[in-house]
Design a protein around this motif. Structure first.
Motif, short mmCIF file in Angstrom:
data_model
loop_
_atom_site.label_atom_id
_atom_site.label_comp_id
_atom_site.label_asym_id
_atom_site.label_seq_id
_atom_site.Cartn_x
_atom_site.Cartn_y
_atom_site.Cartn_z
N PRO A 82 30.93 17.26 -93.80
CA PRO A 82 31.69 16.30 -92.99
C PRO A 82 33.17 16.22 -93.35
O PRO A 82 33.97 15.75 -92.56
N GLU A 83 33.54 16.69 -94.53
CA GLU A 83 34.94 16.61 -94.98
C GLU A 83 35.69 17.92 -94.82
O GLU A 83 36.84 17.96 -94.43
N ASP A 84 35.05 19.03 -95.17
CA ASP A 84 35.70 20.34 -95.15
C ASP A 84 34.95 21.23 -94.17
O ASP A 84 33.99 21.91 -94.53
N ASN A 85 35.40 21.23 -92.90
CA ASN A 85 34.69 22.03 -91.90
C ASN A 85 35.59 22.57 -90.79
O ASN A 85 35.08 23.11 -89.83
N LYS A 86 36.90 22.42 -90.91
CA LYS A 86 37.79 22.85 -89.83
C LYS A 86 39.03 23.56 -90.38
O LYS A 86 39.53 23.21 -91.43
#
Length: 189
Positions: A82-86
């Protein structure tokens, strides 16, 4: 490309998640005291530790069932952190090539990624259609672009992970509300 299961989208992760990295470095010291170091890994192993702050009965069964299908730490799966995905506006190269590897950027460190979705490719800032295969973003056959064009992209990515160990535990907090104990995920290549 291998077919991996995708961890269910449950948005009740605790704020207390951590992310770390591990390298396999070998240090050698000679009799004179001079030292040499060498790493046997090209990329780090990422360690993600998190828990669920609350789970409904349905979510609890979904997560327990998921870990049963991957047999604990036996089978890798895809995790949409949820924090590092883009990555947004990532410069991938120029139009001199027809395909580009998706990457994750951490300051000066760049790491290839292989499981991406929602890809938007831009040629000189203009959106352009593309194909995606195992983290490679490529032009469609027959598409022509200027060789000096700047190629950028936006995309979401999954982490390929497995459960570290074989245990996932959740506890009943209140009528039909569960929370999980800490779970540790480790990246696999």
């Amino acid at each position: 490309m291998e077919k991996l299961k995708i961890f269910p989208q449950i948005m009740s992760l605790a704020w207390k998640s951590t992310k770390g990295q591990k390298w396999n470095t070998v240090l050698k010291t000679s009799g004179s005291g001079k030292g040499r170091s060498m790493t046997t890994w090209q990329l780090p192993q990422w360690i993600i530790t998190t828990s669920f702050a609350h789970l409904t009965e349905e979510q609890y069964k979904q997560v327990m069932g998921f870990f049963a299908t991957v047999k604990g730490g036996h089978e890798p799966f895809l995790w949409l952190d949820p924090e590092d995905n883009k990555e947004k506006g990532v410069k991938l190269g120029t139009g001199a090539t027809r395909e580009w590897q998706a990457i994750r950027i951490w300051g000066d460190y760049i790491e290839p990624i292989y499981h991406i979705k929602d890809v938007k490719l831009y040629v000189n800032g203009v959106e352009h259609s593309c194909e995606v295969d195992n983290g490679l973003i490529r032009l469609h056959a027959g598409d022509e672009i200027p060789q000096d064009a700047t190629i950028t992209a936006d995309y979401s990515y999954y982490w390929k992970v497995r459960l570290s160990g074989d245990t996932f535990t959740a506890e009943l907090v209140y009528k039909n509300i569960m929370k999980s104990k800490e779970m540790k995920l480790v990246t696999v290549r």
